[in-house]
Design a protein around this motif. Structure first.
Motif, PDB file in Angstrom:
ATOM      1  N   TRP A  58       1.080  -1.208  -0.046  1.00 30.97           N
ATOM      2  CA  TRP A  58       0.559   0.150   0.102  1.00 30.97           C
ATOM      3  C   TRP A  58       1.183   0.652   0.098  1.00 30.97           C
ATOM      4  CZ3 TRP A  58      -5.000  -0.739  -1.512  1.00 30.97           C
ATOM      5  CH2 TRP A  58      -5.411   0.081  -1.353  1.00 30.97           C
ATOM      6  N   GLY A  59       0.176   2.270  -0.587  1.00 30.07           N
ATOM      7  CA  GLY A  59       1.158   3.787  -0.274  1.00 30.07           C
ATOM      8  C   GLY A  59       0.666   4.283  -1.926  1.00 30.07           C
ATOM      9  N   THR A  60       1.699   5.342  -1.619  1.00 26.64           N
ATOM     10  CA  THR A  60       1.193   6.376  -3.072  1.00 26.64           C
ATOM     11  C   THR A  60       2.385   5.739  -4.560  1.00 26.64           C
ATOM     12  OG1 THR A  60       3.277   7.720  -1.671  1.00 26.64           O
ATOM     13  CG2 THR A  60       1.311   8.464  -1.599  1.00 26.64           C
ATOM     14  N   GLN A  61       3.224   5.287  -4.130  1.00 26.84           N
ATOM     15  CA  GLN A  61       4.199   4.804  -4.929  1.00 26.84           C
ATOM     16  C   GLN A  61       2.286   3.720  -6.260  1.00 26.84           C
ATOM     17  OE1 GLN A  61       4.155   3.475  -2.228  1.00 26.84           O
ATOM     18  NE2 GLN A  61       4.686   1.154  -2.099  1.00 26.84           N
ATOM     19  N   PHE A  62       1.789   2.655  -5.048  1.00 27.27           N
ATOM     20  CA  PHE A  62       0.583   2.542  -6.343  1.00 27.27           C
ATOM     21  C   PHE A  62       0.015   3.552  -6.988  1.00 27.27           C
ATOM     22  CE2 PHE A  62       1.725  -0.775  -3.100  1.00 27.27           C
ATOM     23  CZ  PHE A  62       2.109  -1.405  -4.012  1.00 27.27           C
ATOM     24  N   GLY A  63      -0.518   4.925  -7.203  1.00 27.02           N
ATOM     25  CA  GLY A  63      -0.798   5.751  -7.216  1.00 27.02           C
ATOM     26  C   GLY A  63      -0.406   6.015  -8.699  1.00 27.02           C
ATOM     27  N   LYS A  64       0.950   5.667  -8.641  1.00 27.25           N
ATOM     28  CA  LYS A  64       2.368   6.100 -10.146  1.00 27.25           C
ATOM     29  C   LYS A  64       2.233   4.130 -10.667  1.00 27.25           C
ATOM     30  CE  LYS A  64       5.473   8.732  -6.838  1.00 27.25           C
ATOM     31  NZ  LYS A  64       5.828   8.613  -5.932  1.00 27.25           N
ATOM     32  N   ASP A  89       3.988 -17.214   9.172  1.00 26.58           N
ATOM     33  CA  ASP A  89       3.643 -17.301   9.578  1.00 26.58           C
ATOM     34  C   ASP A  89       2.155 -17.094   8.733  1.00 26.58           C
ATOM     35  OD1 ASP A  89       4.192 -19.545  11.554  1.00 26.58           O
ATOM     36  OD2 ASP A  89       4.707 -17.536  12.875  1.00 26.58           O
ATOM     37  N   ASN A  90       2.335 -15.524   8.876  1.00 27.19           N
ATOM     38  CA  ASN A  90       1.663 -14.577   8.542  1.00 27.19           C
ATOM     39  C   ASN A  90       1.907 -13.766   7.172  1.00 27.19           C
ATOM     40  OD1 ASN A  90      -0.214 -15.049  10.284  1.00 27.19           O
ATOM     41  ND2 ASN A  90       0.967 -14.712  11.974  1.00 27.19           N
ATOM     42  N   THR A  91       1.452 -13.492   6.690  1.00 26.29           N
ATOM     43  CA  THR A  91       1.528 -12.547   4.952  1.00 26.29           C
ATOM     44  C   THR A  91       0.300 -11.336   5.595  1.00 26.29           C
ATOM     45  OG1 THR A  91       2.373 -13.880   4.245  1.00 26.29           O
ATOM     46  CG2 THR A  91       2.640 -11.812   3.418  1.00 26.29           C
ATOM     47  N   LEU A  92       0.221 -10.336   5.799  1.00 23.58           N
ATOM     48  CA  LEU A  92      -0.670  -9.265   6.481  1.00 23.58           C
ATOM     49  C   LEU A  92      -0.327  -8.592   5.388  1.00 23.58           C
ATOM     50  CD1 LEU A  92      -1.360 -10.120   9.267  1.00 23.58           C
ATOM     51  CD2 LEU A  92      -2.634 -10.982   7.892  1.00 23.58           C
ATOM     52  N   GLY A  93       0.963  -7.978   5.814  1.00 24.64           N
ATOM     53  CA  GLY A  93       0.565  -6.427   4.830  1.00 24.64           C
ATOM     54  C   GLY A  93       0.366  -5.392   5.332  1.00 24.64           C
ATOM     55  N   GLU A  94       0.755  -4.011   4.395  1.00 22.50           N
ATOM     56  CA  GLU A  94       0.281  -2.900   4.421  1.00 22.50           C
ATOM     57  C   GLU A  94      -1.751  -2.698   4.586  1.00 22.50           C
ATOM     58  OE1 GLU A  94       2.360   0.419   4.324  1.00 22.50           O
ATOM     59  OE2 GLU A  94       4.787  -1.231   3.955  1.00 22.50           O
ATOM     60  N   SER A  95      -1.411  -3.008   3.589  1.00 22.23           N
ATOM     61  CA  SER A  95      -2.970  -2.655   2.403  1.00 22.23           C
ATOM     62  C   SER A  95      -4.299  -3.598   4.000  1.00 22.23           C
ATOM     63  CB  SER A  95      -3.194  -3.589   1.737  1.00 22.23           C
ATOM     64  OG  SER A  95      -3.167  -5.067   1.442  1.00 22.23           O
ATOM     65  N   PHE A  96      -3.730  -4.630   4.829  1.00 23.55           N
ATOM     66  CA  PHE A  96      -5.053  -5.413   5.523  1.00 23.55           C
ATOM     67  C   PHE A  96      -5.383  -3.922   6.702  1.00 23.55           C
ATOM     68  CE2 PHE A  96      -5.198  -7.365  10.005  1.00 23.55           C
ATOM     69  CZ  PHE A  96      -5.976  -8.663   9.010  1.00 23.55           C
ATOM     70  N   TYR A  97      -4.373  -3.656   7.272  1.00 25.73           N
ATOM     71  CA  TYR A  97      -4.343  -2.346   7.885  1.00 25.73           C
ATOM     72  C   TYR A  97      -5.600  -1.414   7.295  1.00 25.73           C
ATOM     73  CZ  TYR A  97      -1.723  -5.525  10.729  1.00 25.73           C
ATOM     74  OH  TYR A  97      -1.267  -6.748  10.795  1.00 25.73           O
ATOM     75  N   LEU A  98      -6.115  -1.165   6.204  1.00 25.97           N
ATOM     76  CA  LEU A  98      -6.784   0.084   5.844  1.00 25.97           C
ATOM     77  C   LEU A  98      -7.805   0.601   7.281  1.00 25.97           C
ATOM     78  CD1 LEU A  98      -6.143   1.432   3.422  1.00 25.97           C
ATOM     79  CD2 LEU A  98      -7.949   0.146   1.924  1.00 25.97           C
ATOM     80  N   ASP A  99      -8.680  -0.666   7.197  1.00 22.96           N
ATOM     81  CA  ASP A  99     -10.137   0.323   7.482  1.00 22.96           C
ATOM     82  C   ASP A  99      -9.190   0.194   8.731  1.00 22.96           C
ATOM     83  OD1 ASP A  99      -9.654  -2.901   8.633  1.00 22.96           O
ATOM     84  OD2 ASP A  99     -11.314  -3.709   8.340  1.00 22.96           O
ATOM     85  N   ASP A 102       1.473   2.010  10.181  1.00 19.20           N
ATOM     86  CA  ASP A 102       2.599   0.840  11.762  1.00 19.20           C
ATOM     87  C   ASP A 102       1.995   1.155  12.335  1.00 19.20           C
ATOM     88  OD1 ASP A 102       4.401  -1.053  10.875  1.00 19.20           O
ATOM     89  OD2 ASP A 102       5.732   0.794  10.166  1.00 19.20           O
ATOM     90  N   LEU A 103       0.999   2.323  12.794  1.00 14.15           N
ATOM     91  CA  LEU A 103       0.858   2.326  14.227  1.00 14.15           C
ATOM     92  C   LEU A 103      -0.607   1.682  14.449  1.00 14.15           C
ATOM     93  CD1 LEU A 103      -0.061   6.164  15.184  1.00 14.15           C
ATOM     94  CD2 LEU A 103       1.514   4.879  16.081  1.00 14.15           C
ATOM     95  N   ALA A 104      -1.422   1.216  13.071  1.00 16.31           N
ATOM     96  CA  ALA A 104      -2.718   0.843  13.087  1.00 16.31           C
ATOM     97  C   ALA A 104      -2.137  -1.361  13.462  1.00 16.31           C
ATOM     98  CB  ALA A 104      -3.255   0.874  11.539  1.00 16.31           C
TER      99      ALA A 104
END
Ligand code: ARG
Length: 565
Positions: free
Chosen positions: A147-153, A239-249, A298-300
């Protein structure tokens, strides 16, 4: 553990805190303390009091240090424990009831799996293994950069190609993604308005726009496939691959809490976090266009981990270039008052450099990790073909062996120095069968297995034979045998130390040292042709024990121990 026992004994005897160490040179005892120097006490008087303990054969004073020599019974007992506990030898319950979350690997979608991520993967996995071995509940979490602004590009660029060049998303490769990203930056240099377009696309993505999500999803799939190939080569499963997008909500709630606690304020349209007395530079929590940040994610993530796993440690294996980020993150957690008794740790790794300063591979300029790993395997295969390894080994087994040696060599090179240091990638050193390398240790292990095989005695048989009558043999052990007995005794402490300080390199130093002692023993002492039956059995027990400890160590490091080499 004996070290602790001795520490307690000293402290009880003189009523002061003592530090007990393992001397570099065993002529200064199996353990030693500087307590007399530190506390300005008479060392001989203390030594005389401690001498009466049944632990010691003798207690000596040298230059104010008090040196302890254990009774031979302890070495015999330890040897027996190795034969009995086998792959569990060295493990402990130190972490019983505690949980550690280890955040490692974390490559970024749509970008190649880089050398930095390789380091994070290898070191993170070794630390994970160490904690598990020490009785912790371990949670590995691959915090994928998805996730992040780079995906906009990227989305902007891909969308353009779909429109203009009839590009099909399902035909995209990871190479294309890389190229598109570079192209965007080039074009944005002459046309800065493109950056606004990209920002708009990221905004759409965050708002759940269908097209944006579709392209993002495709990029993620392509990357994950690529990453899986690399994890397979490395023999690593997280064990887990949650990734940044997981924390969107999960971010809005955190943002609200930050606002409510007055920890963020608006500045030029963005929401920023400032630190008291400016102990750290301020940072952006939410951008002026409303886009979320890596920091907020990261806080989420922390909030989620605390709730889900109730850990006592959260450790991040991430490059040194993110040191400031983690300082800010941990400080913010303090301000939020979330986790007063949780330990947060950033386990930094340094850079990996090639001997000539820059990394290059067969494919050209950018380093493709898969090429590097494949090269390691190819080189290992050359070694196998040039060695005395069974010439009749079927091709399939040869390939397996080459993978175990090649990948093991790359991992060991990474782990054998303290993680915070830069490491040099030098093929000659990495695959050197005579130096401090993965193959050297695997070779020492294979040697122990070949001796045992020739002896025809199984470890269980040796364990049964090895009774207390062997104490006479232990008492009269040769120097080459004695040193092995002594070194074996310290394995558990090394594991504990390596775990506590997140330092797998301590395990590497230890087994390299042990393997050197074993090779000396192997070259100078006849094992199978020993004078007496008992002597032979004792030497086989030593051989088995060394093999077991090397194997347990290599397993901790994530390296295989082939029986033949
Ligand atoms: N994906 C990030 C990078 O490559 C590393 C993520 C580390 N973990 C974290 N929780 N921030 O730079």
């Amino acid at each position: 553990m004996l070290k602790q026992e001795i520490k307690n004994l000293i402290e009880k005897t003189i009523g002061k805190k003592a530090v007990v160490e393992v001397p570099d040179n065993f002529s200064y005892g199996d353990f030693s303390t500087n307590i007399a120097i530190k506390e300005k006490l008479n060392p001989q008087e203390i030594a005389d009091k401690l001498k009466t303990s049944p632990l010691f054969e003798k207690v000596e004073v040298v230059n104010g240090f008090i040196n302890f020599f254990l009774r031979p019974e302890y070495f015999l007992e330890n040897l027996k424990q190795i034969l009995k506990q086998k792959e569990k030898y060295g493990s402990s319950q130190i972490g019983k009831g505690k949980t550690i979350v280890i955040d490692y690997s974390a490559p970024n979608i749509a970008k190649p799996f880089g050398i930095g991520h390789l380091r994070s993967t290898i070191i993170g996995q070794a630390i994970y293994n160490l904690y598990k071995f020490s009785g912790y509940k371990t949670i590995g979490d691959n915090h994928l950069g998805d996730w992040g602004t780079q995906f906009g590009k990227l989305i902007f660029q891909i969308e353009l190609k779909i429109k203009n060049e009839k590009l099909k998303i399902n035909e995209l490769t990871i190479g294309d993604l890389e190229k598109l990203y570079v192209e965007f930056h080039k074009e944005a240099e002459t046309d800065p308005a493109l950056n606004d377009e990209a920002r708009a696309w990221f905004k759409k993505l965050e708002n759940g726009d269908k097209k944006a999500k579709e392209i993002w999803h495709a990029c993620k799939e392509i990357s994950l496939k690529e990453f899986d190939r690399i994890y397979n080569l490395l023999g690593i499963k997280i064990d887990n691959t949650l990734g940044e997008s997981f924390y969107l909500d999960k971010m809005p709630e955190i943002f609200e809490e930050m606002k409510k606690k007055n920890l963020t304020k608006q500045s030029e349209g963005a929401w920023v976090v400032e630190f008291e007395n400016n102990i750290l530079p301020s940072l952006v929590l939410i951008k002026s266009d409303g886009a979320t940040t890596y920091f907020l994610r990261d806080l989420a993530t922390i909030k989620y981990r605390l709730k889900k796993w109730n850990p006592s440690i959260i450790a991040y294996e991430v490059g040194v270039d993110q040191s400031l980020h983690f300082k800010q993150l941990f400080e913010t957690i303090k301000m939020l008052g979330w986790a007063k008794d949780v330990r947060f740790e950033h386990i930094v790794h340094g850079l990996m450099r090639s001997k000539t300063g820059k990394f290059s591979t067969r494919r050209g300029d950018t380093v493709h990790l898969e090429d590097v790993l494949q090269e390691a395997i190819d080189k290992a295969k050359e070694i196998i073909n040039n060695s005395e390894t069974d010439k009749n080994l079927p091709e399939k087994e040869k390939n397996e062996l080459a993978q175990q040696i090649g990948i093991g060599a790359v991992k060991y090179n990474d782990l054998s120095q303290h993680h915070s240091r830069d490491i040099v990638f030098d093929w000659d050193k990495i695959l050197n069968l005579k130096g401090n390398s993965g193959p050297y240790l695997q070779y020492a292990y294979a040697r122990t297995q070949s001796v045992l095989e020739k002896s025809g005695l199984s470890p269980n048989k040796i364990f049964k034979i090895l009774d207390n009558n062997f104490i006479t043999i232990v008492t009269k052990a040769l120097p080459q045998e004695n040193i092995i007995l002594k070194k074996l005794l310290h394995f558990s402490e090394i594991v504990e130390q390596a775990t506590k300080t997140f330092s797998p390199n301590l395990i590497c130093n230890y087994i390299f040292d042990l393997s050197q002692s074993f090779n000396l023993f192997y070259n100078e002492v006849s094992i199978l042709k020993a004078d007496t039956k008992e002597q032979k059995e004792f030497r086989l027990a030593l051989t088995f024990a060394v093999g077991q400890v090397i194997k347990n160590s290599l397993t901790l490091l994530g390296i295989e121990s082939p029986n033949k080499m």
